[in-house]
Design an enzyme around this catalytic site. Structure first.
Site, PDB file in Angstrom:
ATOM      1  CG  ASP A 110     -70.288 -52.830   1.584  1.00  0.00           C
ATOM      2  OD1 ASP A 110     -70.780 -52.362   2.633  1.00  0.00           O
ATOM      3  OD2 ASP A 110     -69.155 -52.519   1.177  1.00  0.00           O
TER       4      ASP A 110
ATOM      5  CB  SER B 111     -72.525 -52.769  22.100  1.00  0.00           C
ATOM      6  OG  SER B 111     -71.512 -52.882  23.079  1.00  0.00           O
TER       7      SER B 111
ATOM      8  CE1 TYR C  74     -68.717 -51.424  18.018  1.00  0.00           C
ATOM      9  CE2 TYR C  74     -68.613 -51.484  20.417  1.00  0.00           C
ATOM     10  CZ  TYR C  74     -68.995 -52.057  19.220  1.00  0.00           C
ATOM     11  OH  TYR C  74     -69.665 -53.267  19.218  1.00  0.00           O
TER      12      TYR C  74
ATOM     13  CE  LYS D 254     -72.288 -51.932  17.751  1.00  0.00           C
ATOM     14  NZ  LYS D 254     -73.088 -52.750  16.836  1.00  0.00           N
TER      15      LYS D 254
HETATM   16  N1  LIG Z   1     -67.734 -59.280  19.788  1.00  0.00           N
HETATM   17  C1  LIG Z   1     -68.180 -58.483  20.728  1.00  0.00           C
HETATM   18  O1  LIG Z   1     -67.630 -58.445  21.865  1.00  0.00           O
HETATM   19  C2  LIG Z   1     -69.400 -57.627  20.486  1.00  0.00           C
HETATM   20  C3  LIG Z   1     -70.033 -57.045  21.598  1.00  0.00           C
HETATM   21  C4  LIG Z   1     -71.154 -56.250  21.405  1.00  0.00           C
HETATM   22  C5  LIG Z   1     -71.637 -56.033  20.122  1.00  0.00           C
HETATM   23  N2  LIG Z   1     -70.999 -56.607  19.051  1.00  0.00           N
HETATM   24  C6  LIG Z   1     -71.552 -56.327  17.727  1.00  0.00           C
HETATM   25  O2  LIG Z   1     -71.923 -57.535  17.117  1.00  0.00           O
HETATM   26  C7  LIG Z   1     -71.931 -57.381  15.705  1.00  0.00           C
HETATM   27  C8  LIG Z   1     -71.229 -58.564  15.059  1.00  0.00           C
HETATM   28  O3  LIG Z   1     -69.874 -58.559  15.461  1.00  0.00           O
HETATM   29  P1  LIG Z   1     -69.058 -59.895  15.761  1.00  0.00           P
HETATM   30  O4  LIG Z   1     -68.600 -59.811  17.166  1.00  0.00           O
HETATM   31  O5  LIG Z   1     -69.793 -61.093  15.332  1.00  0.00           O
HETATM   32  O6  LIG Z   1     -67.760 -59.624  14.853  1.00  0.00           O
HETATM   33  P2  LIG Z   1     -67.233 -60.347  13.507  1.00  0.00           P
HETATM   34  O7  LIG Z   1     -67.022 -61.787  13.769  1.00  0.00           O
HETATM   35  O8  LIG Z   1     -66.065 -59.519  13.076  1.00  0.00           O
HETATM   36  O9  LIG Z   1     -68.451 -60.183  12.489  1.00  0.00           O
HETATM   37  C9  LIG Z   1     -68.713 -58.987  11.824  1.00  0.00           C
HETATM   38  C10 LIG Z   1     -69.593 -59.318  10.633  1.00  0.00           C
HETATM   39  O10 LIG Z   1     -69.974 -58.101   9.989  1.00  0.00           O
HETATM   40  C11 LIG Z   1     -69.727 -58.246   8.588  1.00  0.00           C
HETATM   41  N3  LIG Z   1     -69.518 -56.916   8.017  1.00  0.00           N
HETATM   42  C12 LIG Z   1     -68.629 -55.967   8.377  1.00  0.00           C
HETATM   43  N4  LIG Z   1     -68.740 -54.892   7.588  1.00  0.00           N
HETATM   44  C13 LIG Z   1     -69.732 -55.158   6.712  1.00  0.00           C
HETATM   45  C14 LIG Z   1     -70.337 -54.455   5.638  1.00  0.00           C
HETATM   46  N5  LIG Z   1     -69.919 -53.224   5.290  1.00  0.00           N
HETATM   47  N6  LIG Z   1     -71.339 -55.036   4.950  1.00  0.00           N
HETATM   48  C15 LIG Z   1     -71.782 -56.275   5.269  1.00  0.00           C
HETATM   49  N7  LIG Z   1     -71.256 -56.995   6.265  1.00  0.00           N
HETATM   50  C16 LIG Z   1     -70.235 -56.449   6.972  1.00  0.00           C
HETATM   51  C17 LIG Z   1     -68.508 -59.174   8.509  1.00  0.00           C
HETATM   52  O11 LIG Z   1     -68.431 -59.865   7.257  1.00  0.00           O
HETATM   53  P3  LIG Z   1     -67.537 -59.365   6.012  1.00  0.00           P
HETATM   54  O12 LIG Z   1     -66.224 -58.909   6.586  1.00  0.00           O
HETATM   55  O13 LIG Z   1     -67.440 -60.550   5.114  1.00  0.00           O
HETATM   56  O14 LIG Z   1     -68.318 -58.259   5.385  1.00  0.00           O
HETATM   57  C18 LIG Z   1     -68.859 -60.168   9.592  1.00  0.00           C
HETATM   58  O15 LIG Z   1     -69.762 -61.137   9.107  1.00  0.00           O
HETATM   59  C19 LIG Z   1     -71.268 -56.020  15.423  1.00  0.00           C
HETATM   60  O16 LIG Z   1     -72.261 -55.067  15.131  1.00  0.00           O
HETATM   61  C20 LIG Z   1     -70.579 -55.698  16.736  1.00  0.00           C
HETATM   62  O17 LIG Z   1     -70.452 -54.312  16.922  1.00  0.00           O
HETATM   63  C21 LIG Z   1     -69.897 -57.398  19.202  1.00  0.00           C
END
Ligand SMILES: NC(=O)c1ccc[n+]([C@@H]2O[C@H](COP(=O)([O-])OP(=O)(O)OC[C@H]3O[C@@H](n4cnc5c(N)ncnc54)[C@H](OP(=O)(O)O)[C@@H]3O)[C@@H](O)[C@H]2O)c1
Length: 270
Positions: A53, A132, A145, A149
């Site tokens: 975590d 982001s 958010y 970011k």
């Molecule tokens: N999807 C989009 O449109 C988008 C756009 C721009 C930026 N992002 C950024 O990309 C990153 C990844 O997001 P994603 O889109 O791939 O979403 P996701 O599929 O929900 O992945 C999020 C990941 O973060 C992990 N996580 C969350 N809280 C955590 C913690 N306290 N400790 C360790 N791991 C943790 C989750 O695993 P567990 O729940 O097992 O811990 C999961 O592996 C994020 O920072 C997000 O803000 C996403």
């Protein structure tokens, strides 16, 4: 240039982190995919899931030490763990806002601080922070958010200057909409769920749009490939907006006067 052989990815269990892990492992890199659940969507050789975590400083330090003990090195970290929060600034509780900063910002800080001594001792290391487009383009009802970011982007760029000459490089990746579990994992503030909220009709329209944009967004592999590209470069770019359309939006945002930028976003998103 030191070849990247061992990489830690936080948030490696799903979405962007998991796709990046698969892409890097397919290139022959050893990838440690950290998350709270400590499991992978699709198990793969050369991707080692670890339970960590990012809010837990001891667990984070332990995970880094475990990798260095097993591999004798750690070449790069992809600081990616995070989730979103939705709601108007008005009425957002302090603990809701703090929770967002806890994981997305201070979790990133802990990850980076745990890796830095290893990188410094080796004389090389790469820090890729997943920010982001909202680091540079703020959206309504995602004020916290957007703020977190923007803060992460600032942190990455300040750090890149502090580390000049150390052999340690930083790159901030600014994804646009990506179809991942991010949309369903998004938290909603209590104020955002108030049927009598003065923002109700604006939020309903806005939420429909952002969720549709995300669900129809790019594949997480697009971001994984952009990360791979930076890991292969001799000198990483300090800021990268993957995919030409989002890069064009990023460029436009820089050119437009602030007032026009906000007016345009407001028309599109409320
Ligand atoms: N999807 C989009 O449109 C988008 C756009 C721009 C930026 N992002 C950024 O990309 C990153 C990844 O997001 P994603 O889109 O791939 O979403 P996701 O599929 O929900 O992945 C999020 C990941 O973060 C992990 N996580 C969350 N809280 C955590 C913690 N306290 N400790 C360790 N791991 C943790 C989750 O695993 P567990 O729940 O097992 O811990 C999961 O592996 C994020 O920072 C997000 O803000 C996403």
């Amino acid at each position: 240039m030191e070849e990247v052989k061992v990489v830690l990815i936080t948030g490696g269990s799903s979405g962007i982190g998991a796709a990046t892990a698969r892409i890097l492992a397919a290139q022959g890199m050893k990838v440690y995919a950290a998350s709270r659940r400590g499991k992978l969507e699709t198990p793969m050789p050369d991707i080692i899931p670890i339970s960590m975590d990012v809010n837990d400083w001891e667990a984070t330090q332990l995970a880094v030490a475990q990798i260095v003990r097993a591999e004798g090195r750690l070449d790069a970290v992809v600081v990616n763990a995070g989730s979103g929060i939705y709601g108007p600034v008005e009425g957002t509780l302090e603990e809701e806002a703090r929770h967002q900063f806890e994981t997305n910002y201070f979790g990133a800080v802990k990850t980076i601080q745990a890796c830095l001594p290893v990188f410094r001792e080796q004389g090389h290391g790469r820090i890729i922070t997943v920010c982001s487009v909202m680091s540079v383009l703020q959206l309504p009802f995602q004020g916290f958010y957007s703020s977190v970011k923007a803060a992460l982007l600032s942190l990455s760029e300040s750090l890149s200057m502090e580390l000049k000459g150390s052999g340690i490089q930083c790159s901030a990746i600014l994804p646009g909409d990506v179809a991942t579990g991010f949309t369903s994992a998004r938290k909603f503030t209590a104020a955002s769920e108030d049927p009598a909220s003065p923002y109700r009709s604006k939020m309903d329209k806005n939420l429909k749009k952002i969720e549709a944009d995300e669900r129809g967004g790019m594949k997480p592999e697009v971001i994984g490939k952009a990360i791979l590209k930076q890991l292969k470069r001799k000198k990483m770019r300090v800021r990268v907006i993957p995919r030409i359309d989002y890069a064009a939006v990023g460029a436009l945002v820089r050119l437009l006067p602030e007032k026009s930028k906000l007016a345009l976003i407001n028309i599109l998103y409320t």
